[in-house]
Design a protein around this motif. Structure first.
Motif, PDB file in Angstrom:
ATOM      1  N   SER A  91     -31.626  80.991 -29.956  1.00 25.01           N
ATOM      2  CA  SER A  91     -31.765  81.579 -28.613  1.00 25.01           C
ATOM      3  C   SER A  91     -30.475  81.790 -27.951  1.00 25.01           C
ATOM      4  O   SER A  91     -30.563  82.985 -27.432  1.00 25.01           O
ATOM      5  N   LYS A  92     -29.585  80.975 -27.704  1.00 31.24           N
ATOM      6  CA  LYS A  92     -28.075  81.107 -27.344  1.00 31.24           C
ATOM      7  C   LYS A  92     -27.331  81.982 -28.040  1.00 31.24           C
ATOM      8  O   LYS A  92     -26.644  83.061 -27.455  1.00 31.24           O
ATOM      9  N   ALA A  93     -27.426  81.860 -29.476  1.00 28.08           N
ATOM     10  CA  ALA A  93     -26.794  82.826 -30.437  1.00 28.08           C
ATOM     11  C   ALA A  93     -27.132  84.331 -30.090  1.00 28.08           C
ATOM     12  O   ALA A  93     -26.210  85.175 -30.352  1.00 28.08           O
ATOM     13  N   MET A  94     -28.463  84.470 -29.945  1.00 21.22           N
ATOM     14  CA  MET A  94     -29.054  85.892 -29.903  1.00 21.22           C
ATOM     15  C   MET A  94     -28.710  86.394 -28.634  1.00 21.22           C
ATOM     16  O   MET A  94     -28.747  87.799 -28.486  1.00 21.22           O
ATOM     17  N   GLY A  95     -28.202  85.733 -27.604  1.00 22.97           N
ATOM     18  CA  GLY A  95     -27.733  86.070 -26.469  1.00 22.97           C
ATOM     19  C   GLY A  95     -29.023  86.425 -25.298  1.00 22.97           C
ATOM     20  O   GLY A  95     -29.193  87.104 -24.681  1.00 22.97           O
ATOM     21  N   LEU A  96     -30.273  85.909 -25.934  1.00 20.42           N
ATOM     22  CA  LEU A  96     -31.619  86.163 -25.128  1.00 20.42           C
ATOM     23  C   LEU A  96     -31.950  84.931 -24.218  1.00 20.42           C
ATOM     24  O   LEU A  96     -32.590  84.933 -23.273  1.00 20.42           O
TER      25      LEU A  96
END
Length: 256
Positions: A91-96
């Motif tokens: 979730s964090k890596a996707m920027g969501l």
């Protein structure tokens, strides 16, 4: 199980921390003093409501010790906590930022997952929200497709009232087999938004050989990480939301 509770509020008397402050929240969750205050009795696994405090910062959080996990026929024993942390990393890596800050650490009942508590707005109709065309819910649907969430219930949606929506309970994600089971099928077969394509593009290379792959390989099997990369590649190739599986129940039961 839902993290939400109408009679709970952030614990402690110190200065609180926002889920948007990922660095501060991660530090608090990883190093803070954890005090168990109660148990969420509707949960199938041991799920403890806790207060956590560090250097004047305090918050409420959920602590799920590995020792309290119930065996599942389709997921390896003792792996649910790591899967929760892996979901946060994706979730964090996707920027969501659809998963509240989550860490893996030792606690009063042994190692487990600790996640920042997000109190949902009691005025939000979760059933209506789950059926809506809300952009925040659509982001959740994209995220669930990437992590192969096998249990996205309505009660797992946490809208704090600021237009954002978080999700909890990601212990049954990342199966190598396609097991997407969710209440958010309203976009099936529809074209991905530009925002979704950008989010997928952020992690595509990272899942091959970048820092995200390193973090996930510490939490999941290599086959599960490779399967996550393939799901991202497939979504980028076709640019549509996935369809329900044909050989797997498409909606969790109960849906709440």
């Amino acid at each position: 199980m839902t993290q939400s509770s109408r009679d709970r509020s952030p614990a402690g008397d110190g200065r609180g921390v926002s889920p948007r402050d990922t660095e501060g929240a991660e530090a608090l969750l990883a190093r803070g003093r954890l005090a168990v205050e109660g148990r969420l009795v509707q949960a199938s696994n041991a799920t403890l409501y806790c207060a956590i405090e560090l250097d004047g910062l305090s918050a409420a959080c959920v602590y799920k010790p590995v020792a309290g996990e119930r065996p599942l026929w389709d997921f390896p024993d003792g792996t649910l906590a790591e899967r929760e942390v892996a979901a946060y990393e994706v979730s964090k890596a996707m920027g969501l930022d659809v998963v509240p800050p989550t860490v893996h650490r030792d606690g009063p009942y042994g190692p487990g997952m600790v996640q920042l508590w997000v109190e949902p707005d009691p005025d939000v109709d979760l059933v209506a929200l789950s059926r809506s065309d809300d952009a925040a819910i659509r982001r959740m649907a994209v995220f669930d497709a990437v992590v192969n969430n096998a249990d996205r219930k309505i009660g797992h949606l946490l809208p704090p009232g600021d237009g954002h929506v978080y999700g909890c309970d990601h212990g049954v994600c990342f199966s190598v087999e396609y097991k997407l089971r969710t209440v958010l099928w309203q976009w099936r077969g529809k074209k991905l938004t530009g925002e979704a394509v950008e989010a997928l593009g952020r992690v595509e290379a990272d899942l091959r050989s970048g820092p995200l792959r390193e973090r996930l390989e510490a939490l999941l099997t290599r086959d599960e990480v490779d399967a996550t990369r393939r799901r991202v590649d497939l979504m980028l190739k076709h640019r549509i939301h996935p369809y329900p599986p044909e050989d797997w129940p498409a909606i969790p039961w109960p849906p709440m």
